[in-house]
Motif scaffolding. Structure first.
Motif, PDB file in Angstrom:
ATOM      1  N   PHE A 251      75.720  67.800  46.729  1.00 46.22           N
ATOM      2  CA  PHE A 251      76.759  66.808  46.435  1.00 46.22           C
ATOM      3  C   PHE A 251      77.819  67.373  45.495  1.00 46.22           C
ATOM      4  O   PHE A 251      78.934  66.861  45.438  1.00 46.22           O
ATOM      5  N   ILE A 252      77.504  68.455  44.787  1.00 47.30           N
ATOM      6  CA  ILE A 252      78.495  69.106  43.924  1.00 47.30           C
ATOM      7  C   ILE A 252      79.685  69.584  44.760  1.00 47.30           C
ATOM      8  O   ILE A 252      80.831  69.558  44.293  1.00 47.30           O
ATOM      9  N   PHE A 253      79.430  70.006  46.000  1.00 46.60           N
ATOM     10  CA  PHE A 253      80.532  70.411  46.883  1.00 46.60           C
ATOM     11  C   PHE A 253      81.471  69.244  47.144  1.00 46.60           C
ATOM     12  O   PHE A 253      82.694  69.415  47.214  1.00 46.60           O
ATOM     13  N   VAL A 254      80.917  68.059  47.297  1.00 44.44           N
ATOM     14  CA  VAL A 254      81.727  66.860  47.505  1.00 44.44           C
ATOM     15  C   VAL A 254      82.565  66.575  46.266  1.00 44.44           C
ATOM     16  O   VAL A 254      83.756  66.259  46.369  1.00 44.44           O
ATOM     17  N   ILE A 255      81.965  66.697  45.098  1.00 46.98           N
ATOM     18  CA  ILE A 255      82.704  66.468  43.850  1.00 46.98           C
ATOM     19  C   ILE A 255      83.837  67.487  43.707  1.00 46.98           C
ATOM     20  O   ILE A 255      84.958  67.128  43.335  1.00 46.98           O
ATOM     21  N   ASN A 256      83.562  68.756  44.020  1.00 46.89           N
ATOM     22  CA  ASN A 256      84.616  69.781  43.959  1.00 46.89           C
ATOM     23  C   ASN A 256      85.751  69.458  44.924  1.00 46.89           C
ATOM     24  O   ASN A 256      86.926  69.613  44.582  1.00 46.89           O
ATOM     25  N   ALA A 257      85.407  69.008  46.123  1.00 52.87           N
ATOM     26  CA  ALA A 257      86.436  68.647  47.097  1.00 52.87           C
ATOM     27  C   ALA A 257      87.255  67.460  46.605  1.00 52.87           C
ATOM     28  O   ALA A 257      88.483  67.433  46.771  1.00 52.87           O
ATOM     29  N   LEU A 258      86.606  66.486  45.995  1.00 54.71           N
ATOM     30  CA  LEU A 258      87.333  65.332  45.467  1.00 54.71           C
ATOM     31  C   LEU A 258      88.285  65.729  44.350  1.00 54.71           C
ATOM     32  O   LEU A 258      89.403  65.203  44.252  1.00 54.71           O
ATOM     33  N   MET A 259      87.873  66.672  43.502  1.00 53.98           N
ATOM     34  CA  MET A 259      88.755  67.152  42.426  1.00 53.98           C
ATOM     35  C   MET A 259      89.962  67.891  43.006  1.00 53.98           C
ATOM     36  O   MET A 259      91.086  67.725  42.549  1.00 53.98           O
ATOM     37  N   PHE A 260      89.711  68.693  44.025  1.00 55.20           N
ATOM     38  CA  PHE A 260      90.782  69.436  44.704  1.00 55.20           C
ATOM     39  C   PHE A 260      91.767  68.468  45.344  1.00 55.20           C
ATOM     40  O   PHE A 260      92.984  68.612  45.214  1.00 55.20           O
ATOM     41  N   TRP A 261      91.227  67.464  46.028  1.00 58.36           N
ATOM     42  CA  TRP A 261      92.051  66.459  46.711  1.00 58.36           C
ATOM     43  C   TRP A 261      92.813  65.599  45.707  1.00 58.36           C
ATOM     44  O   TRP A 261      93.989  65.271  45.914  1.00 58.36           O
ATOM     45  N   ALA A 262      92.169  65.234  44.604  1.00 56.47           N
ATOM     46  CA  ALA A 262      92.824  64.429  43.575  1.00 56.47           C
ATOM     47  C   ALA A 262      93.991  65.182  42.953  1.00 56.47           C
ATOM     48  O   ALA A 262      95.057  64.606  42.702  1.00 56.47           O
ATOM     49  N   ALA A 263      93.799  66.462  42.726  1.00 58.03           N
ATOM     50  CA  ALA A 263      94.886  67.270  42.156  1.00 58.03           C
ATOM     51  C   ALA A 263      96.077  67.300  43.092  1.00 58.03           C
ATOM     52  O   ALA A 263      97.221  67.261  42.651  1.00 58.03           O
ATOM     53  N   SER A 264      95.816  67.352  44.407  1.00 59.34           N
ATOM     54  CA  SER A 264      96.941  67.347  45.351  1.00 59.34           C
ATOM     55  C   SER A 264      97.646  65.995  45.356  1.00 59.34           C
ATOM     56  O   SER A 264      98.855  65.928  45.545  1.00 59.34           O
ATOM     57  N   GLY A 265      96.900  64.927  45.135  1.00 55.54           N
ATOM     58  CA  GLY A 265      97.521  63.608  45.066  1.00 55.54           C
ATOM     59  C   GLY A 265      98.393  63.447  43.837  1.00 55.54           C
ATOM     60  O   GLY A 265      99.442  62.808  43.881  1.00 55.54           O
ATOM     61  N   ILE A 266      97.972  64.043  42.739  1.00 49.03           N
ATOM     62  CA  ILE A 266      98.734  63.963  41.496  1.00 49.03           C
ATOM     63  C   ILE A 266      99.940  64.888  41.538  1.00 49.03           C
ATOM     64  O   ILE A 266     101.017  64.548  41.045  1.00 49.03           O
ATOM     65  N   ALA A 267      99.773  66.060  42.138  1.00 50.39           N
ATOM     66  CA  ALA A 267     100.829  67.081  42.126  1.00 50.39           C
ATOM     67  C   ALA A 267     102.068  66.677  42.908  1.00 50.39           C
ATOM     68  O   ALA A 267     103.162  67.120  42.615  1.00 50.39           O
ATOM     69  N   GLY A 268     101.910  65.869  43.934  1.00 49.83           N
ATOM     70  CA  GLY A 268     103.060  65.461  44.730  1.00 49.83           C
ATOM     71  C   GLY A 268     103.248  66.348  45.942  1.00 49.83           C
ATOM     72  O   GLY A 268     102.300  66.911  46.484  1.00 49.83           O
ATOM     73  N   SER A 269     104.498  66.496  46.354  1.00 55.52           N
ATOM     74  CA  SER A 269     104.785  67.158  47.626  1.00 55.52           C
ATOM     75  C   SER A 269     104.701  68.677  47.574  1.00 55.52           C
ATOM     76  O   SER A 269     104.720  69.321  48.618  1.00 55.52           O
ATOM     77  N   GLY A 270     104.581  69.275  46.409  1.00 56.50           N
ATOM     78  CA  GLY A 270     104.500  70.727  46.329  1.00 56.50           C
ATOM     79  C   GLY A 270     103.136  71.281  46.687  1.00 56.50           C
ATOM     80  O   GLY A 270     103.012  72.427  47.088  1.00 56.50           O
ATOM     81  N   PHE A 271     102.102  70.448  46.563  1.00 57.93           N
ATOM     82  CA  PHE A 271     100.732  70.840  46.853  1.00 57.93           C
ATOM     83  C   PHE A 271     100.117  69.737  47.705  1.00 57.93           C
ATOM     84  O   PHE A 271      99.916  68.621  47.238  1.00 57.93           O
TER      85      PHE A 271
END
Length: 118
Positions: free
Chosen positions: A65-85
């Motif tokens: 499940f740690i892989f899922v948490i890592n993916a969620l962190m990666f995805w969340a960062a892209s949501g915060i970053a905006g259109s550049g990422f």
């Protein structure tokens, strides 16, 4: 100085992920710097809380499940970053976070050897 070097190398690792996998898009090196900063902040602040809260599920899945948490962190960062990422969905985040982890590990291993002179 080490922190800035690690930040720059994390941005390079993100650019490598975007080059290798079409599910992750980065528009510029500046966007990669911002994304690397956001991923680092998410991993430092939010990830430990999620790991503790999901500990029973992590134990049941033998740590997968740690892989899922890592993916969620990666995805969340892209949501915060905006259109550049941009990360195109959860599966793209999962694959992107795996690639990012492997590339970061390789880069850090190589730079550690260079800095130590081995």
């Amino acid at each position: 100085m080490k922190l800035i070097l690690k930040w720059l190398l994390s941005a390079v690792a993100l650019l490598c992920v975007a080059y290798l996998y079409s599910g992750v898009e980065i528009r510029s090196f500046g966007a990669a710097l911002i994304a690397a900063l956001l991923i680092g902040l998410c991993n430092a602040i939010v990830r430990p809380v999620l790991v503790v809260l999901t500990l029973p599920v992590t134990i049941l899945t033998l740590g997968l499940f740690i892989f899922v948490i890592n993916a969620l962190m990666f995805w969340a960062a892209s949501g915060i970053a905006g259109s550049g990422f941009v990360v195109h969905g959860f599966w793209a985040a999962l694959i992107g976070s795996l690639l990012y982890s492997v590339i970061s590990l390789v880069i850090e291993s190589l730079t550690g050897r260079l800095l130590l002179g081995k």
